[in-house]
Design a protein around this motif. Structure first.
Motif, mmCIF file in Angstrom:
data_model
loop_
_atom_site.group_PDB
_atom_site.id
_atom_site.type_symbol
_atom_site.label_atom_id
_atom_site.label_comp_id
_atom_site.label_asym_id
_atom_site.label_seq_id
_atom_site.Cartn_x
_atom_site.Cartn_y
_atom_site.Cartn_z
ATOM 1 N N LEU A 107 0.864 -1.177 0.000
ATOM 2 C CA LEU A 107 0.000 0.000 0.000
ATOM 3 C C LEU A 107 0.900 1.226 0.000
ATOM 4 N N LEU A 108 1.023 1.866 -1.137
ATOM 5 C CA LEU A 108 1.863 3.046 -1.304
ATOM 6 C C LEU A 108 1.028 4.290 -1.038
ATOM 7 N N LEU A 109 1.387 5.002 0.005
ATOM 8 C CA LEU A 109 0.650 6.216 0.367
ATOM 9 C C LEU A 109 1.308 7.438 -0.252
ATOM 10 N N GLY A 110 0.476 8.327 -0.787
ATOM 11 C CA GLY A 110 1.000 9.570 -1.309
ATOM 12 C C GLY A 110 1.620 10.389 -0.195
ATOM 13 N N ILE A 111 2.679 11.136 -0.525
ATOM 14 C CA ILE A 111 3.309 12.005 0.473
ATOM 15 C C ILE A 111 2.261 12.963 1.020
ATOM 16 N N PHE A 112 2.186 13.077 2.332
ATOM 17 C CA PHE A 112 1.187 13.946 2.938
ATOM 18 C C PHE A 112 1.486 15.420 2.633
ATOM 19 N N PRO A 113 0.455 16.235 2.487
ATOM 20 C CA PRO A 113 0.673 17.680 2.331
ATOM 21 C C PRO A 113 1.337 18.220 3.591
ATOM 22 N N CYS A 114 2.149 19.248 3.448
ATOM 23 C CA CYS A 114 2.808 19.827 4.610
ATOM 24 C C CYS A 114 3.090 21.309 4.368
ATOM 25 N N LEU A 115 3.483 21.985 5.405
ATOM 26 C CA LEU A 115 3.833 23.401 5.381
ATOM 27 C C LEU A 115 2.627 24.276 5.041
ATOM 28 N N GLU A 116 2.872 25.561 4.856
ATOM 29 C CA GLU A 116 1.789 26.491 4.587
ATOM 30 C C GLU A 116 1.279 26.325 3.163
ATOM 31 N N LYS A 117 0.050 26.783 2.942
ATOM 32 C CA LYS A 117 -0.599 26.533 1.654
ATOM 33 C C LYS A 117 0.084 27.220 0.481
ATOM 34 N N ARG A 118 0.822 28.284 0.735
ATOM 35 C CA ARG A 118 1.499 28.985 -0.362
ATOM 36 C C ARG A 118 2.935 28.529 -0.553
ATOM 37 N N ASN A 119 3.346 27.542 0.220
ATOM 38 C CA ASN A 119 4.714 27.057 0.104
ATOM 39 C C ASN A 119 4.903 26.320 -1.223
#
Length: 233
Positions: free
Chosen positions: A135-147
């Motif tokens: 089960l390959l999980l996509g890299i989770f979103p991180c940091l601020e939205k404009r990064n």
């Protein structure tokens, strides 16, 4: 317990682990030699965080599960670890291996190199554990939205999604579970915009449950109200 190969003898491995990482790796090898792992999580500090909250106890402890997450690990570190014994088929043959890795490569490696690294890691996992589903999980979103790294993560996930063969390798992107319509990440899910809180781990577990249950050949667990408190990594 000693490592099966010294760091400089692992072909394909590019990074010698730091001292604290090496100690954790040896602990992982000890767990491997105990056997009886049906579900194995591989990754970095986000995966390590499973061990600091009660969501793990509710969802995965009854499933003969283990988590081999090491803080700060990049793709090449996990590759080094599995080549060095963390998927030794003599001791373990997990039904499912859940892989979440790449966050620590963001910003230092190109999108192309990260995608290629994940592909190579998936290939190595399949060679080491051909009977295990991945089960390959996509890299989770991180940091601020404009990064700017948010876009890189999306591009990487879009590229590696193609590894899903509908059978032995399945891909799952949980971005929508951690990101609001305005692209911000709720603090109650990821206080530092990188590591999930206990609530975040519960969201992760519940979102992953239908596919994971299907892959393990068991009934899906029904969501439970969040009542536990704990630490995050």
């Amino acid at each position: 317990v000693t490592s099966t190969l010294p760091p400089d003898k692992n072909p394909m491995a590019t990074t010698r682990p730091a001292e604290h990482n090496a100690r954790q790796h040896l602990k992982n090898l000890e767990r491997v030699r105990q056997g009886n792992i049906d579900l194995l999580f591989l990754g970095d500090s986000i995966t390590y965080g499973w061990g600091t909250n009660t969501v793990w106890q509710q969802y995965y402890a009854p499933l003969n599960a283990a988590h081999f997450g090491i803080s700060g690990d990049e793709i090449q570190n996990v590759l080094w670890r599995i080549l060095d014994g963390e998927l030794d088929a003599q001791f373990i043959k997990p039904k499912v291996i859940a892989l979440l890795i790449g966050t620590n490569n963001i910003g230092s490696d190109s999108t192309r190199d990260i995608v290629e690294g994940i592909r190579n890691l998936v290939k190595a996992i399949r060679e080491k554990a051909p009977e295990s589903k991945l089960l390959l999980l996509g890299i989770f979103p991180c940091l601020e939205k404009r990064n700017k790294w948010r876009r890189q993560i999306e591009d990487i996930n879009a590229a590696v999604a193609g590894l899903d063969d509908g059978k032995m390798i399945r891909f799952l992107d949980l971005k929508d579970k951690f990101v609001l319509p305005d692209e911000s990440i709720p603090k109650d899910l990821m206080p530092d915009r990188k590591h999930p809180s206990v609530k975040g781990y519960r969201v992760w577990a519940e979102a992953m449950e239908p596919l994971l249950a299907e892959m393990m050949g068991r009934p899906a667990r029904q969501p439970e109200p969040a009542t536990a408190k704990g630490k995050t990594e």
